[in-house]
Write a protein that holds these residues in place. Structure first.
Motif, PDB file in Angstrom:
ATOM      1  N   GLN A 164     -11.479  -9.464   5.441  1.00 49.64           N
ATOM      2  CA  GLN A 164     -10.976  -8.130   5.742  1.00 49.64           C
ATOM      3  C   GLN A 164      -9.739  -7.765   4.908  1.00 49.64           C
ATOM      4  O   GLN A 164      -9.190  -6.673   5.043  1.00 49.64           O
ATOM      5  N   VAL A 165      -9.329  -8.680   4.023  1.00 54.46           N
ATOM      6  CA  VAL A 165      -8.199  -8.414   3.122  1.00 54.46           C
ATOM      7  C   VAL A 165      -8.665  -7.488   2.000  1.00 54.46           C
ATOM      8  O   VAL A 165      -9.654  -7.765   1.322  1.00 54.46           O
ATOM      9  N   GLU A 166      -7.943  -6.395   1.813  1.00 52.62           N
ATOM     10  CA  GLU A 166      -8.228  -5.485   0.706  1.00 52.62           C
ATOM     11  C   GLU A 166      -7.486  -5.917  -0.554  1.00 52.62           C
ATOM     12  O   GLU A 166      -8.058  -5.997  -1.631  1.00 52.62           O
ATOM     13  N   LYS A 167      -6.200  -6.196  -0.402  1.00 52.66           N
ATOM     14  CA  LYS A 167      -5.415  -6.707  -1.524  1.00 52.66           C
ATOM     15  C   LYS A 167      -4.116  -7.311  -0.999  1.00 52.66           C
ATOM     16  O   LYS A 167      -3.740  -7.091   0.157  1.00 52.66           O
ATOM     17  N   ILE A 168      -3.461  -8.082  -1.861  1.00 55.67           N
ATOM     18  CA  ILE A 168      -2.129  -8.577  -1.533  1.00 55.67           C
ATOM     19  C   ILE A 168      -1.116  -7.883  -2.436  1.00 55.67           C
ATOM     20  O   ILE A 168      -1.431  -7.492  -3.566  1.00 55.67           O
ATOM     21  N   LEU A 230      -8.601 -10.961  -9.232  1.00 56.47           N
ATOM     22  CA  LEU A 230      -7.371 -10.457  -9.824  1.00 56.47           C
ATOM     23  C   LEU A 230      -7.112  -9.011  -9.426  1.00 56.47           C
ATOM     24  O   LEU A 230      -5.958  -8.582  -9.313  1.00 56.47           O
ATOM     25  N   GLU A 231      -8.194  -8.264  -9.202  1.00 60.03           N
ATOM     26  CA  GLU A 231      -8.061  -6.864  -8.802  1.00 60.03           C
ATOM     27  C   GLU A 231      -7.448  -6.730  -7.411  1.00 60.03           C
ATOM     28  O   GLU A 231      -6.962  -5.656  -7.039  1.00 60.03           O
ATOM     29  N   GLN A 232      -7.468  -7.803  -6.647  1.00 60.31           N
ATOM     30  CA  GLN A 232      -6.899  -7.784  -5.299  1.00 60.31           C
ATOM     31  C   GLN A 232      -5.435  -8.229  -5.270  1.00 60.31           C
ATOM     32  O   GLN A 232      -4.857  -8.348  -4.201  1.00 60.31           O
ATOM     33  N   ILE A 233      -4.846  -8.471  -6.437  1.00 60.81           N
ATOM     34  CA  ILE A 233      -3.463  -8.952  -6.508  1.00 60.81           C
ATOM     35  C   ILE A 233      -2.617  -7.924  -7.260  1.00 60.81           C
ATOM     36  O   ILE A 233      -2.789  -7.719  -8.459  1.00 60.81           O
ATOM     37  N   GLN A 234      -1.725  -7.284  -6.551  1.00 65.80           N
ATOM     38  CA  GLN A 234      -0.859  -6.250  -7.129  1.00 65.80           C
ATOM     39  C   GLN A 234       0.594  -6.699  -7.058  1.00 65.80           C
ATOM     40  O   GLN A 234       1.081  -7.087  -5.992  1.00 65.80           O
ATOM     41  N   MET A 246       3.256  -8.986   0.920  1.00 61.55           N
ATOM     42  CA  MET A 246       2.518  -8.245   1.939  1.00 61.55           C
ATOM     43  C   MET A 246       1.018  -8.415   1.732  1.00 61.55           C
ATOM     44  O   MET A 246       0.566  -8.734   0.629  1.00 61.55           O
ATOM     45  N   VAL A 247       0.273  -8.164   2.809  1.00 62.12           N
ATOM     46  CA  VAL A 247      -1.192  -8.166   2.748  1.00 62.12           C
ATOM     47  C   VAL A 247      -1.696  -6.838   3.291  1.00 62.12           C
ATOM     48  O   VAL A 247      -1.330  -6.436   4.396  1.00 62.12           O
ATOM     49  N   GLN A 248      -2.499  -6.160   2.485  1.00 61.87           N
ATOM     50  CA  GLN A 248      -3.110  -4.897   2.916  1.00 61.87           C
ATOM     51  C   GLN A 248      -4.560  -5.164   3.308  1.00 61.87           C
ATOM     52  O   GLN A 248      -5.301  -5.802   2.554  1.00 61.87           O
ATOM     53  N   TYR A 249      -4.943  -4.675   4.476  1.00 64.83           N
ATOM     54  CA  TYR A 249      -6.292  -4.895   4.990  1.00 64.83           C
ATOM     55  C   TYR A 249      -7.175  -3.669   4.762  1.00 64.83           C
ATOM     56  O   TYR A 249      -6.682  -2.596   4.381  1.00 64.83           O
ATOM     57  N   ARG A 250      -8.460  -3.837   4.959  1.00 64.49           N
ATOM     58  CA  ARG A 250      -9.419  -2.792   4.595  1.00 64.49           C
ATOM     59  C   ARG A 250      -9.289  -1.518   5.438  1.00 64.49           C
ATOM     60  O   ARG A 250      -9.829  -0.481   5.061  1.00 64.49           O
ATOM     61  N   ASP A 251      -8.563  -1.583   6.564  1.00 66.30           N
ATOM     62  CA  ASP A 251      -8.320  -0.378   7.352  1.00 66.30           C
ATOM     63  C   ASP A 251      -7.042   0.340   6.909  1.00 66.30           C
ATOM     64  O   ASP A 251      -6.652   1.347   7.483  1.00 66.30           O
ATOM     65  N   GLY A 252      -6.393  -0.185   5.858  1.00 65.06           N
ATOM     66  CA  GLY A 252      -5.167   0.422   5.342  1.00 65.06           C
ATOM     67  C   GLY A 252      -3.900  -0.154   5.934  1.00 65.06           C
ATOM     68  O   GLY A 252      -2.799   0.130   5.450  1.00 65.06           O
ATOM     69  N   GLY A 253      -4.031  -0.978   6.966  1.00 69.24           N
ATOM     70  CA  GLY A 253      -2.857  -1.611   7.572  1.00 69.24           C
ATOM     71  C   GLY A 253      -2.252  -2.653   6.652  1.00 69.24           C
ATOM     72  O   GLY A 253      -2.972  -3.354   5.935  1.00 69.24           O
ATOM     73  N   ILE A 254      -0.918  -2.739   6.656  1.00 68.06           N
ATOM     74  CA  ILE A 254      -0.210  -3.711   5.818  1.00 68.06           C
ATOM     75  C   ILE A 254       0.659  -4.597   6.710  1.00 68.06           C
ATOM     76  O   ILE A 254       1.430  -4.100   7.528  1.00 68.06           O
ATOM     77  N   ILE A 255       0.517  -5.912   6.550  1.00 66.06           N
ATOM     78  CA  ILE A 255       1.348  -6.877   7.259  1.00 66.06           C
ATOM     79  C   ILE A 255       2.253  -7.552   6.229  1.00 66.06           C
ATOM     80  O   ILE A 255       1.774  -8.033   5.197  1.00 66.06           O
ATOM     81  N   ALA A 256       3.548  -7.557   6.512  1.00 67.19           N
ATOM     82  CA  ALA A 256       4.520  -8.136   5.583  1.00 67.19           C
ATOM     83  C   ALA A 256       5.331  -9.218   6.269  1.00 67.19           C
ATOM     84  O   ALA A 256       5.474  -9.223   7.491  1.00 67.19           O
TER      85      ALA A 256
END
Length: 382
Positions: A164-168, A230-234, A246-256
């Protein structure tokens, strides 16, 4: 009581790990290893009473042996000594705080013996992630990140589903030269690059932070550690170094994960995972902090980050070239034999020169390292 061994005990991470041991009676040091600092190693042995201690340099080991002849401690040296410590039966968790690729073989040996790894030696995954991570999974071993950024991601993913991780969002302070353009960096001296605005670290990693090569290494490490593209790492520049990543999830929520810029927190978290233990120290005061800011990294000026993404996309042995060329170039810069901008220029040259080996084994990785060193010596010697 958890029994630990520390590879790199006299360095920045190693000494801070021992500070944590002093404050936690639940930890026992059974083995220590260092490079050549005999005086500090002797003090550590007398305080923590390990069963085994290693020095990388044989002459340093001989001197240490004389100094601690009155104690019951076995003194070993070189790679054989590191491997003996890594496979010591009593060790439950191995803290790998060595600088450079010498950490790969002991890490593999420890994993083979089923020992958990508190990983501070990023070169291990940068150059051999394709070997390390499958082996750890096979042996049921935990790779617990000690880098503040990777620890932050690890903490932010706890209890969540990886799919469910969109990107970090990998944060970076920007180093001492944030905001400067390339032409402003032509006269930089080692003393300038060693003045990090937020963190207290070893000399090499401080230089790496100033060039953003350190962040590049962390991008590659994160790819393996968290099984991401690599596209998931910003990378995000965050000068205050309060949000560690931080980690951004597929619902747009970000946990830091937030905290003061202090390496002791990620070290302690790795040693006691999954528990959180009390720790003294300064807390973040949001009233005092006031604001936090974020910027896009300037990869045209600090091209070390762009080169890391390139090396990771190519894969195979190319990340080893990126890492080894940087190690050699930083050493030459600290010796004032090349310019500051020469660091990334040499990395780029070495990458262009290299013939990629796809899916390299350990011997091929180590051979690539030596070939990269040799190439740079030849270039600089001209």
């Amino acid at each position: 009581m958890k029994k630990i061994a520390i590879l790199g005990s006299t360095g920045s991470i190693g000494t801070q790990t021992l500070e944590i041991v002093r404050e936690n009676s639940e930890l026992q040091v059974v083995a220590l290893a260092a490079g050549s600092n005999v005086e500090l190693m002797e003090r550590q042995i007398r305080e923590f009473r390990p069963a085994v201690a290693a020095m990388w340099k044989e002459e340093a080991a001989e001197e240490l042996k004389k100094r601690v002849a009155d104690l019951e401690v076995k003194i070993v040296s070189k790679m054989d000594g590191l491997l003996e410590i890594a496979t010591l039966e009593s060790v439950e968790i191995l803290v790998t705080a060595l600088v450079g690729m010498i950490g790969i073989r002991p890490t593999i040996a420890a994993i083979e013996q089923g020992k958990d790894i508190a990983l501070a030696n990023k070169e291990t995954l940068v150059t051999a992630g394709h070997l390390i991570m499958p082996l750890a999974q096979k042996k049921g071993v935990s790779i617990l990140p000690v880098d503040s950024e990777h620890s932050a991601i690890f903490q932010s993913m706890r209890g969540e589903k990886k799919e469910q991780v969109e990107k970090i969002l990998l944060t970076a302070s920007g180093g001492p030269f944030r905001g400067r353009k390339r032409e402003e960096l032509t006269q930089i001296q080692p003393r300038d690059a060693l003045k990090h605005p937020n963190w207290s670290m070893g000399r090499k990693i401080t230089i790496d932070s100033s060039t953003l090569v350190n962040k590049g290494l962390e991008v590659i490490e994160a790819k393996w550690l968290f099984d991401l593209t690599l596209e998931q790492i910003q990378v995000v520049i965050h000068p205050q170094s309060i949000i560690h990543s931080m980690v951004q999830y597929r619902d747009g929520g970000i946990i830091a994960q937030l905290g003061t810029p202090d390496m002791k927190l990620p070290i302690q978290y790795a040693l006691f995972y999954p528990d959180r233990m009390p720790m003294k120290g300064k807390r973040v005061d949001f009233y005092e902090l006031g604001t936090m800011t974020f910027e896009k990294p300037d990869i045209s000026t600090f091209e070390g980050l762009a080169l890391a993404y390139e090396a990771a996309r190519i894969g195979g042995s190319m990340p080893t070239v990126y890492n080894a060329a940087n190690e050699k170039a930083v050493s030459l810069f600290l010796e004032e034999k090349i310019s500051y901008l020469g660091i990334t220029e040499l990395i780029s040259d070495a990458m262009k020169h290299h013939q990629v080996i796809y899916n390299p084994n350990l011997e091929e990785i180590l051979k690539t390292e030596q070939e990269s060193y040799q190439y740079i010596n030849e270039v600089v010697g001209k």
